[in-house]
Design a protein around this motif. Structure first.
Motif, mmCIF file in Angstrom:
data_model
loop_
_atom_site.group_PDB
_atom_site.id
_atom_site.type_symbol
_atom_site.label_atom_id
_atom_site.label_comp_id
_atom_site.label_asym_id
_atom_site.label_seq_id
_atom_site.Cartn_x
_atom_site.Cartn_y
_atom_site.Cartn_z
ATOM 1 N N LYS A 98 20.613 -15.452 31.025
ATOM 2 C CA LYS A 98 21.982 -15.602 31.535
ATOM 3 C C LYS A 98 22.431 -17.060 31.406
ATOM 4 O O LYS A 98 23.543 -17.342 30.949
ATOM 5 N N LEU A 99 21.550 -17.981 31.806
ATOM 6 C CA LEU A 99 21.852 -19.406 31.718
ATOM 7 C C LEU A 99 22.059 -19.822 30.269
ATOM 8 O O LEU A 99 22.989 -20.575 29.954
ATOM 9 N N TYR A 100 21.205 -19.318 29.387
ATOM 10 C CA TYR A 100 21.328 -19.645 27.963
ATOM 11 C C TYR A 100 22.691 -19.209 27.432
ATOM 12 O O TYR A 100 23.369 -19.967 26.742
ATOM 13 N N GLN A 101 23.093 -17.988 27.738
ATOM 14 C CA GLN A 101 24.366 -17.465 27.251
ATOM 15 C C GLN A 101 25.533 -18.311 27.762
ATOM 16 O O GLN A 101 26.455 -18.617 27.007
ATOM 17 N N GLN A 102 25.485 -18.681 29.016
ATOM 18 C CA GLN A 102 26.564 -19.478 29.609
ATOM 19 C C GLN A 102 26.648 -20.862 28.959
ATOM 20 O O GLN A 102 27.721 -21.319 28.558
ATOM 21 N N CYS A 103 25.491 -21.518 28.833
ATOM 22 C CA CYS A 103 25.468 -22.857 28.234
ATOM 23 C C CYS A 103 25.824 -22.802 26.748
ATOM 24 O O CYS A 103 26.550 -23.665 26.248
ATOM 25 N N ALA A 104 25.321 -21.791 26.039
ATOM 26 C CA ALA A 104 25.615 -21.650 24.612
ATOM 27 C C ALA A 104 27.118 -21.482 24.389
ATOM 28 O O ALA A 104 27.679 -22.038 23.441
ATOM 29 N N ALA A 105 27.766 -20.736 25.280
ATOM 30 C CA ALA A 105 29.218 -20.545 25.161
ATOM 31 C C ALA A 105 29.949 -21.875 25.352
ATOM 32 O O ALA A 105 30.870 -22.196 24.589
ATOM 33 N N GLU A 106 29.535 -22.658 26.340
ATOM 34 C CA GLU A 106 30.197 -23.944 26.589
ATOM 35 C C GLU A 106 29.931 -24.937 25.455
ATOM 36 O O GLU A 106 30.844 -25.649 25.034
ATOM 37 N N ILE A 107 28.711 -24.973 24.968
ATOM 38 C CA ILE A 107 28.391 -25.867 23.854
ATOM 39 C C ILE A 107 29.125 -25.422 22.592
ATOM 40 O O ILE A 107 29.651 -26.243 21.843
ATOM 41 N N GLY A 108 29.190 -24.121 22.370
ATOM 42 C CA GLY A 108 29.927 -23.591 21.227
ATOM 43 C C GLY A 108 31.403 -23.935 21.281
ATOM 44 O O GLY A 108 32.012 -24.293 20.271
#
Length: 146
Positions: A98-108
């Motif tokens: 869940k954390l990965y998906q959230q951070c990946a979206a913000e970094i993307g």
């Protein structure tokens, strides 16, 4: 200015500024760029050993051990048994996913904002060049290990 020196200096400066921006994005999640890299590799490989992470990132095994210990304390990664009892495979926990998906979206989103003003063909060319440089460096490194 020497064009090779200019390229090297530009690449190093760009990489540093990019990682600083990613650190700013990750700060509210108790993460930093180094921890994010480990999460990224685990996600890309759908689970892997510390040795595989160290090889992928081209960093020392002790530095990966430290990072994975921190991620385990944050309940981001967990270990699963493998056929080889000496090796432990690391995977992202449910919370880690869940954390990965959230951070990946913000970094993307940050990355898209950063490259949006540029010509898409130039972005593709630049990406291809960086991939070729990475491949040449990997070949060079592999040759030194033999």
């Amino acid at each position: 200015m020497n064009s090779q020196l200019g390229f090297r200096a530009s690449l190093m400066r760009c990489a540093r500024m990019f990682s600083d921006e990613v650190n700013t994005i990750l700060l509210p999640y108790q993460l930093n760029y180094s921890l994010w890299q480990v999460m990224f590799v685990i996600q890309e490989k759908q689970g892997c050993t510390s040795i595989e992470i160290a090889e992928y990132l081209n960093v020392s095994k002790p530095s990966i051990a430290k990072r994975t210990r921190i991620l385990a304390q944050l309940n981001v990664v967990s270990q699963v048994q493998t056929d080889d009892k000496r090796q432990k495979k690391l995977v992202l926990s449910a919370a880690g996913q869940k954390l990965y998906q959230q951070c990946a979206a913000e970094i993307g989103q940050f990355e898209q904002q950063l490259i949006q003003p540029f010509n898409p063909q130039e972005i593709l060319k630049s990406t291809a060049l960086l991939n070729e440089i990475s491949a040449a460096l990997e070949t060079r490194t592999a040759g030194k290990k033999q």
